[in-house]
Design a protein around this motif. Sequence first.
Motif, short mmCIF file in Angstrom:
data_model
loop_
_atom_site.label_atom_id
_atom_site.label_comp_id
_atom_site.label_asym_id
_atom_site.label_seq_id
_atom_site.Cartn_x
_atom_site.Cartn_y
_atom_site.Cartn_z
N GLU A 322 0.81 -1.21 0.00
CA GLU A 322 0.00 0.00 0.00
C GLU A 322 0.85 1.26 0.00
OE1 GLU A 322 -2.86 -0.15 3.17
OE2 GLU A 322 -4.34 -1.11 1.87
N ASN A 323 2.10 1.14 0.41
CA ASN A 323 3.00 2.29 0.41
C ASN A 323 3.61 2.54 -0.97
OD1 ASN A 323 2.67 2.75 3.21
ND2 ASN A 323 4.16 1.12 3.66
N ASP A 324 3.48 1.56 -1.86
CA ASP A 324 4.00 1.67 -3.23
C ASP A 324 3.03 0.95 -4.16
OD1 ASP A 324 5.65 2.23 -5.36
OD2 ASP A 324 7.07 0.62 -4.93
N PRO A 325 1.80 1.47 -4.25
CA PRO A 325 0.71 0.69 -4.84
C PRO A 325 0.74 0.52 -6.35
CG PRO A 325 -0.07 2.88 -4.28
CD PRO A 325 1.33 2.77 -3.75
N TYR A 326 1.52 1.29 -7.07
CA TYR A 326 1.45 1.27 -8.52
C TYR A 326 2.65 0.59 -9.18
CZ TYR A 326 -1.71 4.87 -6.87
OH TYR A 326 -2.66 5.56 -6.16
N THR A 327 3.54 0.04 -8.37
CA THR A 327 4.72 -0.64 -8.89
C THR A 327 4.42 -2.12 -9.14
OG1 THR A 327 6.22 0.88 -7.76
CG2 THR A 327 7.12 -1.27 -8.39
N ASN A 328 4.95 -2.64 -10.24
CA ASN A 328 4.78 -4.05 -10.61
C ASN A 328 3.32 -4.43 -10.81
OD1 ASN A 328 7.57 -4.58 -10.53
ND2 ASN A 328 7.49 -4.96 -8.32
N ARG A 329 2.56 -3.50 -11.36
CA ARG A 329 1.14 -3.76 -11.65
C ARG A 329 0.95 -4.03 -13.14
NH1 ARG A 329 -2.24 -1.58 -7.70
NH2 ARG A 329 -3.92 -2.75 -8.73
N PRO A 487 -19.66 2.09 -1.43
CA PRO A 487 -19.27 3.49 -1.63
C PRO A 487 -18.26 3.64 -2.76
CG PRO A 487 -19.12 2.86 0.69
CD PRO A 487 -19.32 1.59 -0.09
N VAL A 488 -18.28 4.78 -3.42
CA VAL A 488 -17.24 5.13 -4.38
C VAL A 488 -16.01 5.53 -3.57
CG1 VAL A 488 -16.53 6.74 -6.17
CG2 VAL A 488 -18.87 5.89 -6.12
N ARG A 489 -14.90 4.80 -3.76
CA ARG A 489 -13.70 5.07 -2.98
C ARG A 489 -12.61 5.72 -3.82
NH1 ARG A 489 -10.83 0.66 -0.66
NH2 ARG A 489 -11.21 -0.38 -2.65
N GLY A 490 -11.79 6.51 -3.15
CA GLY A 490 -10.62 7.10 -3.76
C GLY A 490 -9.37 6.68 -3.03
N ILE A 491 -8.29 7.42 -3.24
CA ILE A 491 -6.98 7.04 -2.70
C ILE A 491 -6.96 7.02 -1.17
CG2 ILE A 491 -5.74 7.88 -4.72
CD1 ILE A 491 -5.05 10.40 -3.11
N VAL A 493 -5.68 8.14 2.37
CA VAL A 493 -5.15 9.38 2.92
C VAL A 493 -4.98 9.22 4.43
CG1 VAL A 493 -6.17 10.84 1.13
CG2 VAL A 493 -7.46 10.36 3.22
N SER A 494 -4.22 10.11 5.00
CA SER A 494 -4.07 10.14 6.46
C SER A 494 -4.32 11.56 6.92
CB SER A 494 -2.67 9.68 6.87
OG SER A 494 -1.67 10.47 6.27
N GLY A 495 -5.34 11.71 7.74
CA GLY A 495 -5.68 13.04 8.23
C GLY A 495 -6.41 13.86 7.19
N GLY A 496 -6.64 15.11 7.50
CA GLY A 496 -7.33 16.00 6.58
C GLY A 496 -8.84 15.91 6.72
N ALA A 497 -9.51 16.80 6.02
CA ALA A 497 -10.98 16.87 6.10
C ALA A 497 -11.61 15.96 5.06
CB ALA A 497 -11.43 18.31 5.92
N PHE A 498 -11.31 14.69 5.14
CA PHE A 498 -11.85 13.73 4.18
C PHE A 498 -12.70 12.70 4.91
CE2 PHE A 498 -7.79 15.13 2.38
CZ PHE A 498 -8.19 15.56 1.12
N ARG A 499 -13.76 12.32 4.28
CA ARG A 499 -14.53 11.18 4.78
C ARG A 499 -13.87 9.91 4.26
NH1 ARG A 499 -20.21 9.12 2.54
NH2 ARG A 499 -20.62 7.47 4.06
N THR A 500 -13.56 9.00 5.13
CA THR A 500 -12.84 7.79 4.74
C THR A 500 -13.50 6.55 5.30
OG1 THR A 500 -11.37 7.85 6.66
CG2 THR A 500 -10.65 9.05 4.69
N ALA A 502 -12.84 2.53 6.97
CA ALA A 502 -12.05 2.09 8.12
C ALA A 502 -10.57 1.95 7.80
CB ALA A 502 -12.61 0.76 8.64
N ASN A 503 -10.24 1.80 6.51
CA ASN A 503 -8.85 1.63 6.10
C ASN A 503 -8.20 2.91 5.60
OD1 ASN A 503 -8.74 -1.26 6.56
ND2 ASN A 503 -10.08 -1.46 4.77
N GLY A 504 -8.93 4.01 5.68
CA GLY A 504 -8.36 5.30 5.30
C GLY A 504 -8.55 5.70 3.87
N TYR A 505 -9.36 4.96 3.09
CA TYR A 505 -9.61 5.32 1.69
C TYR A 505 -10.76 6.33 1.61
CZ TYR A 505 -6.51 1.56 0.26
OH TYR A 505 -5.40 0.76 0.07
N ILE A 506 -10.56 7.35 0.80
CA ILE A 506 -11.58 8.39 0.64
C ILE A 506 -12.90 7.80 0.19
CG2 ILE A 506 -12.25 10.38 -0.78
CD1 ILE A 506 -9.33 11.21 -0.84
N ILE A 507 -13.99 8.24 0.77
CA ILE A 507 -15.33 7.90 0.29
C ILE A 507 -15.89 9.12 -0.42
CG2 ILE A 507 -17.69 7.30 0.93
CD1 ILE A 507 -16.58 5.69 3.24
#
Length: 540
Positions: A322-329, A487-491, A493-500, A502-507
């Motif tokens: 999850e810290n390098d999600p786009y490598t080796n895809r 829900p439609v999820r996005g990337i 995130v940690s902190g900020g004014a985002f609705r997420t 339980a795993n921290g993914y933007i809703i």
Amino acid sequence: MKKLLLPILCVTVLFSCRKLDQPITRDYTDAAYWRTADDALAALASCYENLSDDTYYFGDEALSDNGYVNGIGYKAVSLIAGGAYDPSNQRLTEEWKYRYTCIRKCNTVTTNIDRVTGLDSTLKNRILAEARFIRAYSYFQLAGWFGDVPFYTNLITIEEARSISRSNRETILDFVASELADIRNALPVNNYSGAANGYQEKDKGRITRGAAIALSARVHMFRSEWQKAIDDCQLLINNATNGTYALQNSYSNIFSPANEFNNEVIFDIQYGGGRTHGSQRNFLPQTVALLRSTLVPTQDLVDDYIMLNGKGIRETGSGYSENDPYTNRDPRLNATILHDGSTITDFDGKVQTILTKPGSNPATNSVDDQGASPTGYYFYKYYDRTATNYASGLNLIVIRYADVLLMYAEAKNELSQLDASVWNQTIRALRVRAGFNDAGATEFPGVGQEALRTIVRRERRAELAFEGVRATDIRRWKIADQVMSRPVRGIKVSGGAFRTDANGYIIAEDRLFTNPKHYLWPVPTFERDQNTNLGQNQGW
């Protein structure tokens, strides 16, 4: 004059030439028409105009778990995707009108072509076959979205339009399948040589025999008629009798302006010349298209792209981080979607690095910005740098050879016939073309039918993402009530004014899809106000 249901007014405005990418420019009266072959070809060109447009093509992606429209663009598809719509919704109301306008145009051709005296029989049969294909395609779209719909192949009157009832969906699909089978031999193959049924270079983009066969396969897949779908696909796979089709060497080049009419394309919507589309302004980053980014990919789509070793990101041994999600895809991820760290050459020829994480500097394309993608992703496929003022002339592909291979693999698996030989013809061929070379991704996995079903469906999603097929797929597989109630999820995130979650993914949005209600759209309110015999679908 007030708009009428099932548009029944005479088609008095038609194309002035045979090209399929030019706007309507001439007016005709019925009495002065149907005198020459050019009249018939112009009337046929008018039918092509209503095959589809970019708002339907791209908007359909947001009717699935692949995409999300932020706002009411694309004819309010976000309301449908969220389950918060009614029979007055703009998309379904205009879809009904759009398809019946097309059917009226096609019926005009089939009804009147005999008035053209001295018309070459081969050309006449081809014109009729093309009109019948377009009509069948329109009915297929109507039956897919609405179920039972009014059905007719003549030029009905206003009074008939106000009293006609709906025909059973299966009856309509029977008609579509029968038409596509009956017209095949009257259509040319895709050699553009001028030798086959009068087909010439200038006729590129017209319906071919391969298109009729491929659409027939899609109809059979929709109905779970696996052997019939296999039979159709076998007419195109390694079989040049009905057209010469093959996979292109480069996945991304399929969708480039310089490579239009390549031999992977079987059926596409024609643009260019006087007809363009501007949808890319809505799906590219703000710094590229200088407009709000409203049509965007979801995290669920990104998560479905496998690793280079063939494993899903949640499978043991995948190597996903999850810290390098786009490598080796899967390489098709980068060919389809822009993510944090992606680069893109903009319209001015400058290379931009797209930053989407909150707190990025600059923040223009990040989830912090009001006009940026709310999921942190942007669609990249169909980006056309040659577009003037962002208006693209790039054709939109409806069916290509890769889809035929995927239909073949799926149908074979549903009959428990997906073996190493079929795998090598289909899934392996697609993955090798995409850039996979690990045996874990390319060799037949030797697992059971259910596991293969998951693989084939995932492969279909990755290969055909942003090509408008996912919404139909999840409905015919009867999984829409599962995947569209998430829900439609996005990337992440940690902190900020985002609705997420339980795993921290933007809703970005909550969605609802009720079974069976939402598997069919309701008959539009306007149509039922004009015709009380139409009735309504279950739950509406």
